[in-house]
Design a protein around this motif. Sequence first.
Motif, PDB file in Angstrom:
ATOM      1  N   GLN A  54     -11.568   8.997   0.629  1.00 37.01           N
ATOM      2  CA  GLN A  54     -11.663   7.671   1.232  1.00 37.01           C
ATOM      3  C   GLN A  54     -12.085   6.623   0.217  1.00 37.01           C
ATOM      4  O   GLN A  54     -11.543   5.511   0.180  1.00 37.01           O
ATOM      5  N   ARG A  55     -13.052   6.995  -0.645  1.00 40.06           N
ATOM      6  CA  ARG A  55     -13.506   6.022  -1.652  1.00 40.06           C
ATOM      7  C   ARG A  55     -12.392   5.725  -2.650  1.00 40.06           C
ATOM      8  O   ARG A  55     -12.195   4.570  -3.041  1.00 40.06           O
ATOM      9  N   ALA A  56     -11.657   6.771  -3.076  1.00 39.50           N
ATOM     10  CA  ALA A  56     -10.557   6.542  -4.009  1.00 39.50           C
ATOM     11  C   ALA A  56      -9.450   5.710  -3.368  1.00 39.50           C
ATOM     12  O   ALA A  56      -8.837   4.856  -4.022  1.00 39.50           O
ATOM     13  N   ALA A  57      -9.200   5.927  -2.076  1.00 43.70           N
ATOM     14  CA  ALA A  57      -8.185   5.129  -1.386  1.00 43.70           C
ATOM     15  C   ALA A  57      -8.597   3.666  -1.312  1.00 43.70           C
ATOM     16  O   ALA A  57      -7.758   2.765  -1.442  1.00 43.70           O
ATOM     17  N   ALA A  58      -9.900   3.429  -1.093  1.00 42.00           N
ATOM     18  CA  ALA A  58     -10.389   2.046  -1.064  1.00 42.00           C
ATOM     19  C   ALA A  58     -10.217   1.381  -2.425  1.00 42.00           C
ATOM     20  O   ALA A  58      -9.815   0.208  -2.516  1.00 42.00           O
TER      21      ALA A  58
END
Length: 388
Positions: free
Chosen positions: A22-26
Amino acid sequence: MTAIFFALLVVLVVATYFAGRQRAAALRSASSQIHSLPNYHGLLAGTSALLAGLFVFILLAAPLPAVAPWAGLAAAAAAGFALFSRIAPDFRARNLFEKITLGFLVTCSGIAILTTVGIVMSVLFETGRFFTEIPALEFFTGVLWAPTGTPPSFGFIPLLTGTLLITTIAMCVAGPLGLLAATYMAEYASPVVRSIFKPVLEMLTGIPTVVLGFFAALTVAPFIRNSGALLGMNISAESALAAGVVIGMLLIPVISSLSDDVINAVPQSMRDGSYAMGATKSETIKRVILPAALPGIVSAFILAVSRAMGETMIVVMAAGLAAHLTANPFESVTTMTVQIAMLLVGDHEFDSAKTLAAFALGFVLFFFTLILNFIALRLVQKYKEQYD
């Protein structure tokens, strides 16, 4: 507590994976220039948590069993958080995850190799102990096998002849039938027929050998004995022929399934070229397809031979336990694997020659299988050189 640890570890690893992804997608949505896909960031964080937790748990399980689960969870959380905090657009998560995967695969390969070496060395060590008590010449040239006799006799020749006799009968049954079945399903059968016949044939491999042993003892062996009586032949109630026929039935799906896959792997262009030269379908199969698939077919036969030499339960129930030196398929014989099982059954002294004989038989069986595979490899290589 161990079950709770693994349950919590799985939850922690899954949570770390989704958090990292999720953090990488953000970051990817905020900046299009990111080195690795979000999935790699999540996989790296989750894998790091899993490996750290398992390592600490295994390290502390023996000395501190009460502390090991909590320490493992703490290590997993710390490792997952450390990788989570390193997620950035220029962080090479894919490269690092591929290195971890490569290291894991190399470790698994090393464990498999070391396990094999350990098995061979342990059998070799016990075989050496056996030959310190029983001369090797007496073992390999003796014609009487009676490990429980007075005095005991450890002649290997009857077990060798029994093993080869049953294996030969089994391959005479399974070889032609398996190869013909594979040829039919690959070249002649329609898709509907193939979809029915292939699963039904492969169901034979799922039948327990003890069931086939009952079938051999209650149906095949009496049928052979009664048929011989009608012809005036004296056939033993337990015979090598009965065991070999049923083992051959067990090997038919092994040969047919592997040979079918190999025949289907032959390029269609070779078939089309043969047809373009005016060859018929049968000529194409005999002169083009089967020669091209020969290395795989040989491998299937070698695997079937190894399976036949290692079969125990069917031989016990259909061929008996008597170690007779004979090449007559109508008499009772025994094999090396059966005697290995018999020697290790019950409470015996591990240092006795009777028990150590099982390791000697196991080593000889391993040696025979190794030589068989080496000969098959040489034949395939020689054929490839002539065919190319």
